[in-house]
Write a protein that holds these residues in place. Structure first.
Motif, PDB file in Angstrom:
ATOM      1  N   LYS A 291       0.856  -1.202   0.000  1.00 43.57           N
ATOM      2  CA  LYS A 291       0.000   0.000   0.000  1.00 43.57           C
ATOM      3  C   LYS A 291       0.884   1.242   0.000  1.00 43.57           C
ATOM      4  CE  LYS A 291      -3.678  -1.667   2.890  1.00 43.57           C
ATOM      5  NZ  LYS A 291      -4.016  -1.590   4.297  1.00 43.57           N
ATOM      6  N   HIS A 292       1.948   1.210   0.829  1.00 44.78           N
ATOM      7  CA  HIS A 292       2.849   2.365   0.904  1.00 44.78           C
ATOM      8  C   HIS A 292       3.645   2.525  -0.394  1.00 44.78           C
ATOM      9  CE1 HIS A 292       1.771   2.616   5.052  1.00 44.78           C
ATOM     10  NE2 HIS A 292       2.367   1.493   5.381  1.00 44.78           N
ATOM     11  N   VAL A 293       4.174   1.406  -0.910  1.00 44.65           N
ATOM     12  CA  VAL A 293       4.976   1.467  -2.141  1.00 44.65           C
ATOM     13  C   VAL A 293       4.140   2.049  -3.282  1.00 44.65           C
ATOM     14  CG1 VAL A 293       6.033  -0.007  -3.935  1.00 44.65           C
ATOM     15  CG2 VAL A 293       6.572  -0.408  -1.523  1.00 44.65           C
ATOM     16  N   SER A 294       2.868   1.656  -3.335  1.00 45.61           N
ATOM     17  CA  SER A 294       2.005   2.097  -4.442  1.00 45.61           C
ATOM     18  C   SER A 294       1.742   3.601  -4.399  1.00 45.61           C
ATOM     19  CB  SER A 294       0.673   1.345  -4.407  1.00 45.61           C
ATOM     20  OG  SER A 294       0.930  -0.021  -4.478  1.00 45.61           O
ATOM     21  N   LYS A 295       1.946   4.199  -3.227  1.00 42.20           N
ATOM     22  CA  LYS A 295       1.706   5.647  -3.123  1.00 42.20           C
ATOM     23  C   LYS A 295       2.908   6.470  -3.589  1.00 42.20           C
ATOM     24  CE  LYS A 295      -1.556   5.352   0.662  1.00 42.20           C
ATOM     25  NZ  LYS A 295      -1.520   5.237   2.123  1.00 42.20           N
ATOM     26  N   CYS A 296       4.046   5.821  -3.865  1.00 41.38           N
ATOM     27  CA  CYS A 296       5.249   6.557  -4.280  1.00 41.38           C
ATOM     28  C   CYS A 296       5.271   6.697  -5.790  1.00 41.38           C
ATOM     29  CB  CYS A 296       6.518   5.807  -3.881  1.00 41.38           C
ATOM     30  SG  CYS A 296       6.647   5.545  -2.147  1.00 41.38           S
ATOM     31  N   ASP A 297       5.171   7.929  -6.267  1.00 40.93           N
ATOM     32  CA  ASP A 297       5.128   8.076  -7.727  1.00 40.93           C
ATOM     33  C   ASP A 297       6.433   7.650  -8.387  1.00 40.93           C
ATOM     34  OD1 ASP A 297       6.404  10.188  -6.676  1.00 40.93           O
ATOM     35  OD2 ASP A 297       4.922  11.696  -7.262  1.00 40.93           O
ATOM     36  N   CYS A 298       7.552   7.637  -7.605  1.00 41.56           N
ATOM     37  CA  CYS A 298       8.804   7.205  -8.242  1.00 41.56           C
ATOM     38  C   CYS A 298       8.758   5.739  -8.648  1.00 41.56           C
ATOM     39  CB  CYS A 298      10.011   7.502  -7.364  1.00 41.56           C
ATOM     40  SG  CYS A 298      10.032   6.620  -5.820  1.00 41.56           S
ATOM     41  N   PHE A 299       7.793   4.986  -8.078  1.00 42.50           N
ATOM     42  CA  PHE A 299       7.689   3.572  -8.464  1.00 42.50           C
ATOM     43  C   PHE A 299       6.600   3.335  -9.512  1.00 42.50           C
ATOM     44  CE2 PHE A 299       9.468   2.843  -4.025  1.00 42.50           C
ATOM     45  CZ  PHE A 299      10.768   2.708  -4.502  1.00 42.50           C
TER      46      PHE A 299
END
Ligand code: ADE
Length: 752
Positions: A291-299
């Motif tokens: 959930k946290h990773v998906s919120k990072c636009d760099c990913f």
């Protein structure tokens, strides 16, 4: 309690059953028997109380005794069985309450008498049976799993109760109602006719755990040849009992035979089912990270499966108020995701913004090695981050720069970082020919084969040649781990890790040509020279191991089997880590429970998934063992070790000489929470190097190999194997090899 006489012969017979006494020279037994006092107890009398200092060993002659932990009966001991063994060697708290279950007679020996006779100095430290072998690793789980059988509510209740009452199960997993129900759901029913052994001692087919529905089973264990009772009975298992739990943890030969003494019905589950269940908890954690990773636009350039893989591999780190996560201008390769708390982003001394969950920072470090553009300071009471570094990211997914260039649909090639031989290493291979090697002597024996001293007749150089029997490798399903051992070894290039020079592949055997270390195994040296407790030695060998781990971890290799048996000394006394049999390239988490029981970290026992932090736990155990003379969680059976490990290092009484600096180093390394171990926290291995125990220690000289070793082994020349005592009789039996024609070994050889 009262005293009565018995013949010396009878006493010796009972004492000879005690594992510890098997390590005594035979001629010492009569003296020992004389010092034993015969004691009697009435039914219900407490013999030993949990959490009180242990001072005596008891061997039951007649009657039985109940073993209780936390007011729960965990076992019943019968005639011929014993308790309090470790009390003879050291001052430790008793881990259970022992009560006479019937009127009982026993032989008792006190630590004082044992020490006064000087017997603690006469124990053979390594015998063939007592040698600490590694467990787990590699073996392919191909056990049959049957369809679940239907169960009545009463049957479900019996199974659930049996699971909850099995103290060993609660050591290896927290069994809440959901988990108990999930295990009950998958179990299937089997009938066992009277007289049939459901488990045979030494059996390699050890993949199942059982709950007894009806009937009964006898537990028995083969004795050593000297005993006149070939298979003594150890106990009876009836409806509601359960057994075989060690098989849920890892592959290991069965420790006892269990035979049906009446027609019986059992419920069965396999290791793989249990492991899958425990892994579900990890799956929940990964989903949370995702959930946290998906919120990072760099990913954004990552596909969903890639994001999940990243989420599963991220490590946790906690900080307290005022701590700097990193500083402007500093170099670093970690990317951070803030999941709890708040940080301030400071540029040139001025706060430019603050971030809360799910803020992220350090993303440039995944692309370029540039100084940090800002300082990150924690402003909440505490903060929790998830982090990943550039190397892990590139091994798992590929370069972020390439990912950005490819289409959003995830197509387009992105090359993952190859785990390859060290730079310049290609020159290292192809120089030595197998046919030029002459065997000069035996250095060591392991499960798969032996290590020989060999001479290259071309130039007179000597090496260690490790032979792995292909027959043994294939029958035990270890092909992948052997190939991994070779690959991992190829990646290493450190003076603190034994080097690999060549690999060869012959008809029946795989060969690894390794750097020779003629000073001998650290374990043997400690025993021969009695170096236990000598701090300058421990400091030097621990420092060498820190530098070995620094090297391995920089390449994302977990070693997983640290122990003094896997450290060698060279002629000068420098220390070298050896045996990559359980090592693994692991940028994130891995799940196979393996290693040596005395050195198991709690997360390994709990099958929660583990990472590089397990190595730092083992370093804490090694520090304790070298300084105290025994590992901190030492016990007679693996399950007893695991129970102590799960209680934690804080429950261990540190010997007086370890109080202070050594104790704080060990506790810093053996933290129950992997991310809280020294070296896993901000600062990395500097957190170890700066420990008070190392004050005045020259890490620079250590790293350059210029620090004089505290002990110089006696080595006459480069063919002198006097520091090794392996015997031909200890060589593993030859296992015939039938090539499965899968090509599993085709890339093994570096040259002919
Ligand atoms: N190098 C690798 N293994 C070795 C061993 N068992 N003895 C000596 N040198 C070695």
């Amino acid at each position: 309690m009262g005293c009565a006489g018995s013949t010396s012969h009878e006493r010796q017979f009972f004492l000879s059953k005690v594992e510890l006494f098997k390590r005594l020279p035979e001629e010492e037994l009569p003296e020992l028997a004389k010092s034993a006092v015969e004691v009697s107890y009435l039914k219900g009398q407490v013999i030993i109380e949990e959490n009180t200092p242990g001072e005596k060993l008891f061997v039951i002659k007649r009657g039985s005794a109940g073993v209780e932990i936390n007011n729960r009966r965990v076992a019943t001991l019968q005639a011929g069985e014993y308790f309090g063994e470790s009390a003879l060697l050291r001052n430790e708290q008793c881990t259970a309450t022992i009560t006479a279950a019937s009127s009982m007679k026993a032989l008792m020996i006190t630590r004082e008498d044992f020490m006064n006779l000087g017997l603690h100095t006469k124990l053979e430290l390594v015998d063939k049976l007592g040698k600490r072998g590694a467990v787990g690793g590699g073996a392919v789980a191909n056990a049959e799993i049957k369809e679940p059988s239907s169960k009545t509510p009463a049957e479900r209740e019996l199974i659930a109760k049996a699971l909850q009452e099995n103290a060993n199960l609660s050591t290896i997993a927290t069994l809440d109602t959901d988990r108990v129900n999930a295990i009950v759901d998958v179990m299937w029913k089997e009938e066992v006719p009277i007289g049939k052994p459901i488990i045979k001692e030494g059996d390699l087919q050890a993949d199942y755990f059982y709950v007894v529905q009806s009937g009964s089973f006898q537990v028995s264990k083969a004795e050593t040849a000297s005993s006149d009772q070939a298979t003594p009975a150890l106990g009876l298992l009836e409806a509601g009992s359960s057994f075989g739990e060690l098989a849920l943890l890892y592959f290991a030969p069965r420790a006892a035979t269990i035979t049906a003494t009446a027609d019986a019905v059992v419920w069965v589950t396999a290791r793989q089912q249990f492991k899958d269940l425990l892994m579900k908890a990890n799956e929940r954690e990964t989903q949370e990270n995702l959930k946290h990773v998906s919120k990072c636009d760099c990913f954004n350039p990552l596909t969903e499966p890639e994001k999940k893989e990243l989420a599963a591999a991220m490590h946790e780190m906690t900080f307290v108020k005022g701590e700097l996560v990193f500083e402007q201008g500093e170099r670093g390769t970690q990317f951070f995701l803030l999941v709890e708390g708040e940080v301030s982003v400071i540029k040139d001394g001025k706060e430019v913004t603050t971030l809360k969950a799910t803020g992220y920072f350090g993303e440039l470090a995944l692309e370029r090695d540039e100084p940090r553009a800002a300082t990150i300071k924690v402003i909440s009471q505490s903060a929790k981050m998830l982090w990943v570094d550039k190397e892990s990211f590139e091994i798992l997914i590929g370069s972020l720069e390439d990912l950005k260039k490819r289409g959003r649909d995830g197509t387009g090639a992105v090359k993952k970082l190859q785990v390859a031989p060290s730079a310049g290493d290609t020159k290292r291979f192809g120089n030595i020919r197998f046919k030029d090697l002459k065997v000069l002597g035996l250095l060591g024996c392991g499960g798969f084969g032996a290590v020989f001293l060999v001479e290259d007749l071309g130039n007179g150089e000597t090496y260690a040649l490790k032979n792995l029997s292909k027959g043994y490798v294939v029958t035990s399903g270890m092909q992948n781990s052997v190939i991994s051992e070779k690959n991992v070894q190829l990646m290493c290039d450190s003076p603190f890790v034994v080097k690999l020079y060549e690999t060869f592949n012959s008809a029946e055997t795989l060969h690894l040509l390794l750097e020779l270390a003629l000073g001998g195994e650290l374990y043997a040296t400690y025993n021969k020279k009695n170096l236990w407790g000598q701090e300058p030695c421990a400091k030097f060998y621990i420092a060498g191991t820190v530098l070995a781990f620094e090297h391995l971890h920089s390449k994302k290799i977990i070693f997983r089997d640290l122990k003094p048996e896997n450290l060698l000394l060279n002629e000068q006394g420098h220390v070298k880590l050896t045996d990559m049999g359980l090592a693994k390239v692991c940028p994130g988490k891995t799940f196979t429970t393996c290693g040596t029981p005395d050195y198991f970290a709690p997360e390994l026992i709990a099958s929660k998934g583990h990472n590089l932090a397990v190595d730092w736990w083992t370093l804490g155990i090694l520090t304790f063992e070298l300084c105290a003379g025994h590992p901190p969680f030492e016990s007679t059976t693996p399950m007893q070790i695991y129970a102590k490990v799960q209680k934690g290092i804080h429950k261990i009484l540190f010997p007086k000489k370890l109080k202070g600096n050594i104790e704080s180093l060990v506790k810093g390394l053996c933290h129950a929470v992997p991310s809280e171990r020294l070296a896993m926290k901000k600062g990395g291995t500097q957190n170890i190097k700066k420990q008070p125990w190392f004050t005045g220690f020259s890490w620079d000289e250590m790293a350059k190999f210029t620090l004089t070793p505290p002990y110089k082994p006696h080595v006459k020349n480069k063919k002198d194997i006097a520091n090794f005592s392996a015997k031909k009789e200890d060589m593993p039996p030859q296992v015939d090899y039938k090539d499965p024609k899968t090509g599993w070994d085709k890339d093994f050889a570096t040259s002919e």
